[in-house]
Design a protein around this motif. Sequence first.
Motif, PDB file in Angstrom:
ATOM      1  N   TYR A 501       0.836  -1.212   0.000  1.00 55.45           N
ATOM      2  CA  TYR A 501       0.000   0.000   0.000  1.00 55.45           C
ATOM      3  C   TYR A 501       0.867   1.257   0.000  1.00 55.45           C
ATOM      4  O   TYR A 501       1.993   1.269   0.503  1.00 55.45           O
ATOM      5  N   ARG A 502       0.305   2.317  -0.555  1.00 56.01           N
ATOM      6  CA  ARG A 502       1.050   3.571  -0.693  1.00 56.01           C
ATOM      7  C   ARG A 502       0.920   4.473   0.519  1.00 56.01           C
ATOM      8  O   ARG A 502       1.736   5.362   0.724  1.00 56.01           O
ATOM      9  N   SER A 503      -0.123   4.272   1.316  1.00 59.27           N
ATOM     10  CA  SER A 503      -0.341   5.138   2.474  1.00 59.27           C
ATOM     11  C   SER A 503      -0.978   4.347   3.609  1.00 59.27           C
ATOM     12  O   SER A 503      -1.517   3.257   3.395  1.00 59.27           O
ATOM     13  N   SER A 505      -3.631   5.242   5.278  1.00 55.77           N
ATOM     14  CA  SER A 505      -5.091   5.238   5.106  1.00 55.77           C
ATOM     15  C   SER A 505      -5.530   4.164   4.119  1.00 55.77           C
ATOM     16  O   SER A 505      -6.565   3.510   4.312  1.00 55.77           O
ATOM     17  N   GLU A 506      -4.728   3.954   3.064  1.00 52.19           N
ATOM     18  CA  GLU A 506      -5.056   2.909   2.088  1.00 52.19           C
ATOM     19  C   GLU A 506      -4.968   1.523   2.734  1.00 52.19           C
ATOM     20  O   GLU A 506      -5.815   0.663   2.487  1.00 52.19           O
ATOM     21  N   TRP A 507      -3.943   1.314   3.563  1.00 51.33           N
ATOM     22  CA  TRP A 507      -3.794   0.043   4.271  1.00 51.33           C
ATOM     23  C   TRP A 507      -4.957  -0.155   5.255  1.00 51.33           C
ATOM     24  O   TRP A 507      -5.513  -1.241   5.381  1.00 51.33           O
ATOM     25  N   GLN A 509      -7.985   1.021   4.996  1.00 56.31           N
ATOM     26  CA  GLN A 509      -9.187   0.697   4.231  1.00 56.31           C
ATOM     27  C   GLN A 509      -9.203  -0.777   3.829  1.00 56.31           C
ATOM     28  O   GLN A 509     -10.245  -1.432   3.861  1.00 56.31           O
ATOM     29  N   ALA A 510      -8.040  -1.297   3.450  1.00 55.82           N
ATOM     30  CA  ALA A 510      -7.935  -2.715   3.085  1.00 55.82           C
ATOM     31  C   ALA A 510      -8.236  -3.613   4.282  1.00 55.82           C
ATOM     32  O   ALA A 510      -8.872  -4.667   4.148  1.00 55.82           O
TER      33      ALA A 510
END
Length: 632
Positions: A501-503, A505-507, A509-510
């Motif tokens: 993940y790039r951020s 927050s993205e992690w 969400q996953a």
Amino acid sequence: MHGEGPALVMAGPGSGKTTVIVKRILYLIQIQKIPPEKILVVTFTKEAALSMQRRFQELCNELDPEGGPGVAAGVNFGTFHSVFYHILIDSHFPAARKILTSMQKQEIMQGILKSLALSRKGHYEWETIRAQATDHLAAVGLYKNCFDADKAKRLLPAEHREIFRDILSAYQKKCREEGGLDFDDMVYECRELLMRDEMTRNYWKKRFAHILVDEFQDINPMQYEVLKLLGSETGNIFAVGDEDQAIYGFRGSDPECVKRFASEYQAKRILLNANYRSTEEIVALAEKVIAENKSRFMQNKGSYAAGENADRKDSIRFVSYETKQEEMQYLVEQLRSWPADSKETCAVLFRTNSAMQGLALQLSREGIPFIMKEKTENPYEHFICKDIMAYLKLAAGEPKRELFLRIMNKPLRYISRECTGESSRLDLAGLTGQNPNADREIQKLKQQLARMRGMPPGLAVSYICKVIGYETYLRANKDAGTHLEEWLEKLDFYKADAGNYRSVSEWEQAQAAFQTELGKPDHRKAGKADKGDSNISLLTVHASKGLEFDRVYLPDCNEKNYPHGSMPDADTVEEERRIFYVALTRAKKHLELLCTTGSKERPRVVSRFLNPVIRQLIHQTRYCPNIHQMHR
């Protein structure tokens, strides 16, 4: 066609033991004229009991379409626990109407340990209480099934062993106050009832003329004692099993019960040693592996293959990679190329449930269809993940006091809660310690969090583990014990997963998306395909027993996984070798053994269970330059 009296059928993998039991039931009814309702068939899981009942119904329907269903319905099929439960119910046992759930048991034990912690130290951490409660419930269950306190205590941290009986007494008292039974109480209370109540005992002794037991190697001492009481009228106990597949020692199962039965009953012995499932290569490899066990009762149960797959060549492949991530990627590529319309089945077998989660996440992320029926924990609910996320969120500027409280002493910094005030919103910039040492630690932590800001998640997790010292904290944790290897595996998983993940927050969400996926029925995950379409299964070795697959992948064939943990005793090693043997013998046509060599900092060693065959595997399949460093 065995007639009256006890019999012990030792049946190796793929030898048709279920067929033997089903055909024997029919023989007893048709030839021996035993009324169906006088026959009891017992096994260990609900699925196995239902499967055997279904196969018997199909056989009866095939032979007699009109009268067959009625005959089949009369036979009693059940698990040990369901049979014992009905005995308690029919005998009007007071607490038998309510069976405590796993969650209720966990809550009871957590309450007891919380009170203990408060009385001793005046404070507690919920993560510690939850982990201790799981260990104590396992110890209580083991004790109830084998009545061996010393064996049960080994599941506990050293400081808790001396108070095991006090914890057990408090737990039993609380269960009774709740008005219910622990699952394991069904066995114990049934034995107590039959021992003290002569009228009840005499009724159940005469209730069944023949008792057939499947998977007899998994019986524990308490179940064996109840079985003896139920079968004492006629001695017509027909036991089918394979001591080489005895893999439930953690539940109290004891393969010595097989020897006891043979000796105490002078049972007739019958050996089924033809494997109709696997190729001759797979059978030969599995037999070389299990032959290393010293406590085998009957030898050469898998000495040859006789089925349709027997003559297949090149059915075993040995593959090694430096890291688990490379091993994982290889599995993903193999499963991606598996034909969705194939009539053949494929399975990846894991030593533990937690080890299965990483591949499940990767396949879900890439939309590769698969089925995973076992209930699995959410890896993101583990305290290690919550600690890591607390660090990442603080570094990203999330001003929550609860996040700081979670990690302020991981590793130990001697920072007190009073430093943070009472507000839920934390002013990290203005935070100071109550003494010079604590203040220095807070300033150092601020600098570390500032350096993490802007790092990609994968690099940030490595920074937390190595530079900040979180991995050192885990190693030094007094509650680590047998959990340490699992904790380090969790760290490896989170490092690798965060790298996708790039951020932050993205992690995050996953992680939330995976939680939603876990909530779906049967815990089945099938990517973008329909849930019933996949012919790829992920499951633990324990869950695979009794099943078979055309192709089997067995990842992480390394020490500390096979056998699991560090420096196990001789008896544990033998059971772990049996677990490995069960995994090998699930394969019908193809078997792939995977291992990792590791790094200089954390080298991996190939499983000792492969020692008898390692040279054969290296020459036969994919050669790895580092493999000789792993083999001793």
